[in-house]
Design a protein around this motif. Structure first.
Motif, PDB file in Angstrom:
ATOM      1  N   MET A  32       6.981  -3.246  28.887  1.00 48.36           N
ATOM      2  CA  MET A  32       7.385  -3.432  27.617  1.00 48.36           C
ATOM      3  C   MET A  32       6.336  -2.925  26.613  1.00 48.36           C
ATOM      4  O   MET A  32       5.029  -3.141  26.871  1.00 48.36           O
ATOM      5  N   THR A  33       6.824  -1.885  25.820  1.00 46.08           N
ATOM      6  CA  THR A  33       5.449  -1.600  24.775  1.00 46.08           C
ATOM      7  C   THR A  33       5.312  -2.318  23.851  1.00 46.08           C
ATOM      8  O   THR A  33       6.097  -2.782  23.166  1.00 46.08           O
ATOM      9  N   PRO A  34       3.975  -2.244  23.344  1.00 44.90           N
ATOM     10  CA  PRO A  34       3.545  -3.298  22.117  1.00 44.90           C
ATOM     11  C   PRO A  34       4.037  -2.861  20.844  1.00 44.90           C
ATOM     12  O   PRO A  34       4.407  -1.556  20.825  1.00 44.90           O
ATOM     13  N   ASP A  35       4.325  -3.863  20.026  1.00 42.45           N
ATOM     14  CA  ASP A  35       4.646  -3.276  18.702  1.00 42.45           C
ATOM     15  C   ASP A  35       3.388  -2.448  17.938  1.00 42.45           C
ATOM     16  O   ASP A  35       2.164  -2.504  18.202  1.00 42.45           O
ATOM     17  N   PRO A  36       4.113  -1.464  17.223  1.00 45.21           N
ATOM     18  CA  PRO A  36       3.183  -0.845  16.499  1.00 45.21           C
ATOM     19  C   PRO A  36       2.311  -1.565  15.583  1.00 45.21           C
ATOM     20  O   PRO A  36       2.950  -2.252  15.091  1.00 45.21           O
ATOM     21  N   PRO A  37       1.219  -1.106  15.090  1.00 46.65           N
ATOM     22  CA  PRO A  37       0.201  -1.972  14.153  1.00 46.65           C
ATOM     23  C   PRO A  37       0.983  -1.988  12.940  1.00 46.65           C
ATOM     24  O   PRO A  37       1.567  -0.852  12.617  1.00 46.65           O
ATOM     25  N   VAL A  38       0.950  -3.049  12.128  1.00 44.59           N
ATOM     26  CA  VAL A  38       1.499  -2.731  10.788  1.00 44.59           C
ATOM     27  C   VAL A  38       0.343  -2.210   9.826  1.00 44.59           C
ATOM     28  O   VAL A  38      -0.887  -2.678   9.954  1.00 44.59           O
ATOM     29  N   SER A  39       0.860  -1.236   9.058  1.00 48.74           N
ATOM     30  CA  SER A  39       0.099  -0.141   8.326  1.00 48.74           C
ATOM     31  C   SER A  39      -0.284  -1.168   7.245  1.00 48.74           C
ATOM     32  O   SER A  39       0.414  -1.940   6.433  1.00 48.74           O
ATOM     33  N   PRO A  40      -1.630  -0.977   6.802  1.00 45.25           N
ATOM     34  CA  PRO A  40      -2.122  -1.521   5.594  1.00 45.25           C
ATOM     35  C   PRO A  40      -1.555  -0.956   4.232  1.00 45.25           C
ATOM     36  O   PRO A  40      -1.117   0.502   4.125  1.00 45.25           O
ATOM     37  N   LEU A  41      -1.320  -1.680   3.106  1.00 45.33           N
ATOM     38  CA  LEU A  41      -0.683  -1.103   1.992  1.00 45.33           C
ATOM     39  C   LEU A  41      -1.256   0.358   1.420  1.00 45.33           C
ATOM     40  O   LEU A  41      -0.665   1.190   1.007  1.00 45.33           O
ATOM     41  N   GLU A  42      -2.669   0.173   1.411  1.00 44.81           N
ATOM     42  CA  GLU A  42      -3.364   1.196   0.978  1.00 44.81           C
ATOM     43  C   GLU A  42      -3.139   2.547   1.795  1.00 44.81           C
ATOM     44  O   GLU A  42      -3.706   3.867   1.253  1.00 44.81           O
ATOM     45  N   THR A  43      -2.562   2.681   2.897  1.00 39.56           N
ATOM     46  CA  THR A  43      -2.336   3.692   3.704  1.00 39.56           C
ATOM     47  C   THR A  43      -1.007   4.628   3.369  1.00 39.56           C
ATOM     48  O   THR A  43      -0.870   5.842   3.717  1.00 39.56           O
ATOM     49  N   HIS A  44      -0.241   4.074   2.397  1.00 42.18           N
ATOM     50  CA  HIS A  44       0.701   4.496   1.810  1.00 42.18           C
ATOM     51  C   HIS A  44       0.571   5.159   0.310  1.00 42.18           C
ATOM     52  O   HIS A  44       0.100   4.780  -0.518  1.00 42.18           O
ATOM     53  N   LEU A  45       1.045   6.619   0.531  1.00 37.43           N
ATOM     54  CA  LEU A  45       0.876   7.389  -0.831  1.00 37.43           C
ATOM     55  C   LEU A  45       1.681   6.636  -1.981  1.00 37.43           C
ATOM     56  O   LEU A  45       1.262   6.530  -3.107  1.00 37.43           O
ATOM     57  N   GLY A  46       2.945   6.124  -1.683  1.00 36.87           N
ATOM     58  CA  GLY A  46       3.704   5.378  -2.700  1.00 36.87           C
ATOM     59  C   GLY A  46       2.993   4.162  -3.417  1.00 36.87           C
ATOM     60  O   GLY A  46       3.101   3.899  -4.554  1.00 36.87           O
ATOM     61  N   PHE A  47       2.115   3.538  -2.448  1.00 36.06           N
ATOM     62  CA  PHE A  47       1.474   2.620  -3.043  1.00 36.06           C
ATOM     63  C   PHE A  47       0.420   3.040  -4.282  1.00 36.06           C
ATOM     64  O   PHE A  47       0.353   2.133  -5.368  1.00 36.06           O
ATOM     65  N   TRP A  48      -0.372   4.029  -4.150  1.00 34.82           N
ATOM     66  CA  TRP A  48      -1.142   4.699  -4.874  1.00 34.82           C
ATOM     67  C   TRP A  48      -0.440   5.299  -6.068  1.00 34.82           C
ATOM     68  O   TRP A  48      -0.756   5.193  -7.209  1.00 34.82           O
ATOM     69  N   LEU A  49       0.832   5.757  -5.804  1.00 32.97           N
ATOM     70  CA  LEU A  49       1.538   6.309  -7.137  1.00 32.97           C
ATOM     71  C   LEU A  49       2.108   5.278  -7.739  1.00 32.97           C
ATOM     72  O   LEU A  49       1.944   5.295  -9.140  1.00 32.97           O
ATOM     73  N   ARG A  50       2.369   3.992  -7.321  1.00 34.85           N
ATOM     74  CA  ARG A  50       2.812   2.962  -7.993  1.00 34.85           C
ATOM     75  C   ARG A  50       1.730   2.252  -8.449  1.00 34.85           C
ATOM     76  O   ARG A  50       1.999   1.902  -9.905  1.00 34.85           O
ATOM     77  N   TYR A  51       0.583   2.103  -8.164  1.00 37.45           N
ATOM     78  CA  TYR A  51      -0.573   1.356  -8.721  1.00 37.45           C
ATOM     79  C   TYR A  51      -1.016   2.261  -9.897  1.00 37.45           C
ATOM     80  O   TYR A  51      -1.115   1.549 -10.989  1.00 37.45           O
ATOM     81  N   VAL A  52      -1.112   3.596  -9.818  1.00 38.87           N
ATOM     82  CA  VAL A  52      -1.413   4.470 -10.986  1.00 38.87           C
ATOM     83  C   VAL A  52      -0.228   4.333 -12.186  1.00 38.87           C
ATOM     84  O   VAL A  52      -0.577   3.907 -13.200  1.00 38.87           O
ATOM     85  N   SER A  53       0.971   4.598 -11.700  1.00 35.05           N
ATOM     86  CA  SER A  53       1.986   4.645 -12.536  1.00 35.05           C
ATOM     87  C   SER A  53       2.224   3.241 -13.398  1.00 35.05           C
ATOM     88  O   SER A  53       2.415   3.132 -14.428  1.00 35.05           O
ATOM     89  N   ASN A  54       2.022   2.154 -12.744  1.00 34.59           N
ATOM     90  CA  ASN A  54       1.969   0.925 -13.495  1.00 34.59           C
ATOM     91  C   ASN A  54       0.953   0.789 -14.363  1.00 34.59           C
ATOM     92  O   ASN A  54       1.234   0.272 -15.650  1.00 34.59           O
ATOM     93  N   GLN A  55      -0.176   1.130 -14.105  1.00 31.98           N
ATOM     94  CA  GLN A  55      -1.161   1.147 -14.954  1.00 31.98           C
ATOM     95  C   GLN A  55      -1.193   2.109 -16.247  1.00 31.98           C
ATOM     96  O   GLN A  55      -1.173   1.631 -17.616  1.00 31.98           O
ATOM     97  N   VAL A  56      -0.612   3.251 -16.097  1.00 33.30           N
ATOM     98  CA  VAL A  56      -0.437   4.109 -17.140  1.00 33.30           C
ATOM     99  C   VAL A  56       0.882   3.751 -18.015  1.00 33.30           C
ATOM    100  O   VAL A  56       0.773   3.520 -19.254  1.00 33.30           O
ATOM    101  N   SER A  57       1.892   3.218 -17.395  1.00 33.59           N
ATOM    102  CA  SER A  57       3.033   2.934 -18.015  1.00 33.59           C
ATOM    103  C   SER A  57       2.810   1.598 -18.860  1.00 33.59           C
ATOM    104  O   SER A  57       3.257   1.292 -20.123  1.00 33.59           O
ATOM    105  N   HIS A  58       2.246   0.643 -18.415  1.00 28.77           N
ATOM    106  CA  HIS A  58       1.826  -0.538 -18.845  1.00 28.77           C
ATOM    107  C   HIS A  58       0.918  -0.152 -20.120  1.00 28.77           C
ATOM    108  O   HIS A  58       1.077  -0.872 -21.189  1.00 28.77           O
TER     109      HIS A  58
END
Length: 152
Positions: free
Chosen positions: A1-27
């Motif tokens: 049985m193959t082990p489950d892949p690790p769960v990636s941290p939020l900060e590894t996702h480009l979408g996280f950073w785009l939303r983070y900045v976008s939310n701040q600029v928009s707000h």
């Protein structure tokens, strides 16, 4: 049985950073407009009408909104005396939306608020960095067939 892949941290996702900045600029922008009694969606409509009168259905199409949404925004902006409904041609049933003189005077002030908001977040970037970010964002919009005018 193959082990489950690790769960990636939020900060590894480009979408996280785009939303983070976008939310701040928009707000920040929404708060600045709120001080003038205007919402972001109202600003977008006012800015579009600054370039010329438009029938509601064309404005809805341009902004990717429903006709009902445009109607509600037009009602609010009419109540604020920033736009008016004008006959469009010979048929009085068809009306165009147009900026009032107060609306025409307000748009440049709101544009300066938008410029200042952009500067607050992006003035430290070099022209090449700004151009790269804009190019990549526009490319994503085009490839995904997104509406080019966000209203919220």
């Amino acid at each position: 049985m193959t082990p489950d892949p690790p769960v990636s941290p939020l900060e590894t996702h480009l979408g996280f950073w785009l939303r983070y900045v976008s939310n701040q600029v928009s707000h920040a922008f929404a708060q600045r407009l709120e001080q003038r009694g205007i919402t972001v969606a109202e600003w977008v409509v006012l800015r579009e009408l600054f370039d010329g009168d438009m029938i509601p259905s064309a404005l809805a199409e341009r902004l990717g909104m429903t006709r009902g949404g445009i109607s509600k925004l037009a009602d609010r902006l009419t109540a604020k005396a920033l736009i008016a409904r004008r006959p469009n041609g010979d048929d009085r049933r068809y009306q165009a939306l147009a900026l009032s003189s107060a609306g025409k005077a307000l748009v440049p002030e709101l544009a300066r608020i938008a410029d200042d908001n952009d500067a607050e977040f992006f003035a430290h970037l070099t022209p090449d960095q700004r151009n790269t970010i804009e190019f990549v964002m526009r490319d994503i919009v085009e490839r995904r067939g997104m509406r080019p005018v966000p209203t919220a």
